[in-house]
Design a protein around this motif. Structure first.
Motif, short mmCIF file in Angstrom:
data_model
loop_
_atom_site.label_atom_id
_atom_site.label_comp_id
_atom_site.label_asym_id
_atom_site.label_seq_id
_atom_site.Cartn_x
_atom_site.Cartn_y
_atom_site.Cartn_z
N MET A 199 1.17 -0.90 -0.06
CA MET A 199 -0.05 -0.09 0.09
C MET A 199 0.76 1.02 -0.48
O MET A 199 0.77 2.25 -0.58
N ASP A 200 2.64 1.40 0.32
CA ASP A 200 2.93 2.77 0.61
C ASP A 200 3.35 2.81 -1.20
O ASP A 200 3.40 3.56 -1.36
N ALA A 201 3.70 1.24 -1.74
CA ALA A 201 4.29 1.49 -3.12
C ALA A 201 2.32 2.58 -4.42
O ALA A 201 3.15 3.00 -4.61
N ALA A 203 0.49 4.02 -2.61
CA ALA A 203 0.75 5.95 -2.13
C ALA A 203 1.41 6.52 -3.18
O ALA A 203 0.74 7.55 -3.02
N HIS A 204 2.17 5.92 -3.02
CA HIS A 204 3.62 6.94 -3.84
C HIS A 204 2.93 6.86 -5.31
O HIS A 204 3.24 7.99 -5.72
N ASN A 205 2.07 6.44 -6.32
CA ASN A 205 2.15 5.94 -7.42
C ASN A 205 0.42 7.22 -7.60
O ASN A 205 0.56 7.78 -8.30
N ILE A 267 -1.32 11.91 2.18
CA ILE A 267 -1.31 10.96 2.11
C ILE A 267 0.03 10.55 3.16
O ILE A 267 0.05 10.49 4.61
N HIS A 268 1.03 11.02 3.09
CA HIS A 268 2.41 11.24 3.48
C HIS A 268 2.89 11.74 4.28
O HIS A 268 3.63 12.13 5.79
N SER A 269 2.11 13.59 4.26
CA SER A 269 2.34 14.34 5.28
C SER A 269 1.49 14.34 6.40
O SER A 269 2.01 14.61 8.03
N HIS A 281 3.45 1.50 10.99
CA HIS A 281 4.66 0.79 10.26
C HIS A 281 4.32 1.58 9.70
O HIS A 281 2.87 2.72 8.96
N HIS A 282 4.75 2.78 8.11
CA HIS A 282 4.78 3.57 7.79
C HIS A 282 3.63 3.55 5.94
O HIS A 282 2.63 4.58 5.92
N GLY A 283 3.80 2.00 5.69
CA GLY A 283 2.94 1.94 4.74
C GLY A 283 1.11 1.72 4.94
O GLY A 283 0.04 1.90 4.07
N THR A 285 -0.43 2.95 7.63
CA THR A 285 -0.16 4.28 8.09
C THR A 285 -1.04 4.69 6.73
O THR A 285 -2.45 5.36 6.61
N ASN A 286 -0.55 4.58 6.35
CA ASN A 286 -0.71 5.01 4.38
C ASN A 286 -2.79 4.77 3.76
O ASN A 286 -3.22 5.13 3.24
N ALA A 287 -1.85 3.30 3.97
CA ALA A 287 -2.96 2.44 3.37
C ALA A 287 -4.53 3.67 4.45
O ALA A 287 -5.83 3.62 3.98
FE FE2 Z 1 6.18 6.18 1.40
#
Ligand code: FE2
Ligand code: NAD
Length: 382
Positions: A199-201, A203-205, A267-269, A281-283, A285-287
């Motif tokens: 999900m981090d990947a 979020a980046h895309n 999302i990242h902010s 976990h970073h990813g 949390t983004n999810a």
């Molecule tokens: Fe990230």
């Protein structure tokens, strides 16, 4: 008007199952004869790390290991790593792991010869020019998760252990000389890490695709990166040994990181302060925050998300895309709200300030203010 921008997609990637065996060739190409193998504590005890060290030893490259790396690596891990590098007389780093092992390895190679403290090289203006590029060691990156894309990035993330704030350290020579993407290495990832990193990947895309800056190459990469996640993350979550789907997720992760040169967003902010304060976990949390941010950004991105939805074969334009994200999260077992990850509102003032100061805030398609950022946190915490 013709835009004036800087683009850089230069990593040499050796991609394929079993290509870990090419570590010695990669060392020769990078001019490394005494590598320091850097990974995190957890991975150091797994067979994939032992296999990598065996390959190095059999090729006469030794098996020097540094594994004192915390999940969110800090400057103490870095100082110990630099000490190990100097003591061992090494001439390059093999950074092996998820974002944590990769970033710390990259930063050891960067910092082993510098005289200024690491914080002087934060990704601010042209601070990177303060570094002496002639003493940066060559880096080979070997990802073992499919998420951060740090294997193709020119930055390393490090946490200040006193303030708990994560800083992005940037220098063009932090870019690995060679990256080996071997999907076999990701087969043993537990499901929760598979989902979080995947999900981090995504979020980046998604954030790169949504950011307002001009970068058509990133735009193209980002939309295909999202498609790869859509088609393959459910497959690897269901069956971790599905090597073909694991490979596509590795591509999606690398694509997300090259694409986010175009910018990240809210999302990242939001996720950075939460990770710093609650150690989530970073990813993952983004999810959790993706739908809240999508809805908030809707007025600025509705049309472009509709185009992405069409490419991803999702009917219904923006609404269809939003529903797809909700369904994907549910299918993968991602919690609905941040409160389910143990996040509360008691430090919300601090989190708002941190989010607005985060370097990703400027890439959000709708301008972030104190008021709307607080509202985003409240909605995402639940
Ligand atoms: Fe990230
Ligand atoms: N450099 C960048 O561009 C960038 C971008 C985003 C995030 N980050 C940083 O990356 C870090 C997160 O990275 P991550 O999400 O990859 O997690 P991670 O590197 O922290 O790894 C998470 C856990 O998974 C384990 N693990 C890793 N690979 C495994 C495998 N193949 N099998 C079994 N276990 C495995 C690790 O030992 C660790 O316990 C954060 O510190 C974040 O700040 C960096």
């Amino acid at each position: 008007m013709v835009p004036s921008v800087n683009w850089s997609y230069p990593t040499a990637i050796r991609f394929g199952a079993g290509r870990l065996s090419e570590l010695p060739v990669a060392c020769a190409t990078a001019g490394i004869s005494r590598p320091l193998f850097v990974t995190d504590r957890g991975l150091a005890g797994l067979p994939i790390a032992t296999r990598a060290l065996d390959i190095l030893e059999a090729a006469g490259l030794g098996r020097a290991l540094f594994a004192e790396v915390d999940p969110n690596p800090n400057e103490k891990n870095l100082a110990e790593g630099i000490e190990a590098y100097r003591r061992g007389g090494h001439d390059g780093v093999i950074a092996f792991g998820g974002g944590s092992g990769l970033d710390l390895g990259k930063l050891i190679a960067f910092m082993k010869g510098q005289t200024r403290p690491i914080w002087d090289f934060e990704d601010v203006d042209d601070w990177w020019t303060r570094a002496d590029p002639s003493v940066i060691a060559p880096i080979i990156a070997v990802p073992t998760t499919a998420g951060t894309g740090s294997e193709v990035g020119r930055a390393g993330v490090i946490t200040n252990s006193a303030t708990h704030i994560k800083k992005i350290i940037f220098h063009p020579k932090i870019l690995p000389v060679i990256t080996i993407c071997d999907p076999e290495l990701t087969v043993g990832m537990p499901k929760v890490i598979t989902v979080g990193t995947g999900m981090d990947a995504f979020a980046h895309n998604l954030e790169a695709f949504s950011s307002p800056f001009y970068h058509p190459m990133s735009q193209g990469i980002a939309v295909e990166g999202m498609r790869l996640v859509k088609d393959n993350l459910p497959r690897v979550a269901e069956d971790g040994t599905d090597l073909e789907a694991r490979a596509h997720m590795m591509s999606a992760a690398a694509m997300g990181a090259v694409a986010f040169q175009k910018g990240l967003g809210a999302i990242h902010s939001l996720s950075h302060p939460i990770g710093a304060i609650y150690n989530t976990h970073h990813g993952m949390t983004n999810a959790v925050v993706i739908p809240t941010v999508l809805k908030f950004n809707r007025p600025a991105i509705e049309d472009r998300i509709a185009k992405a939805a069409a490419y991803l074969d999702i009917p219904g334009g923006f609404d269809g895309f939003y529903d797809f994200v909700i369904d994907l999260r549910a299918e993968l077992g991602v919690p609905d709200k941040l409160k389910d990850l143990g996040v509360g509102t008691e430090r919300i003032d601090e989190m708002v300030d941190m989010a607005l100061a985060d370097p990703t805030a400027g890439g959000n398609p709708v301008k972030l203010t104190k008021e709307n950022t607080r509202a985003l946190f409240e909605a995402a915490i639940g």
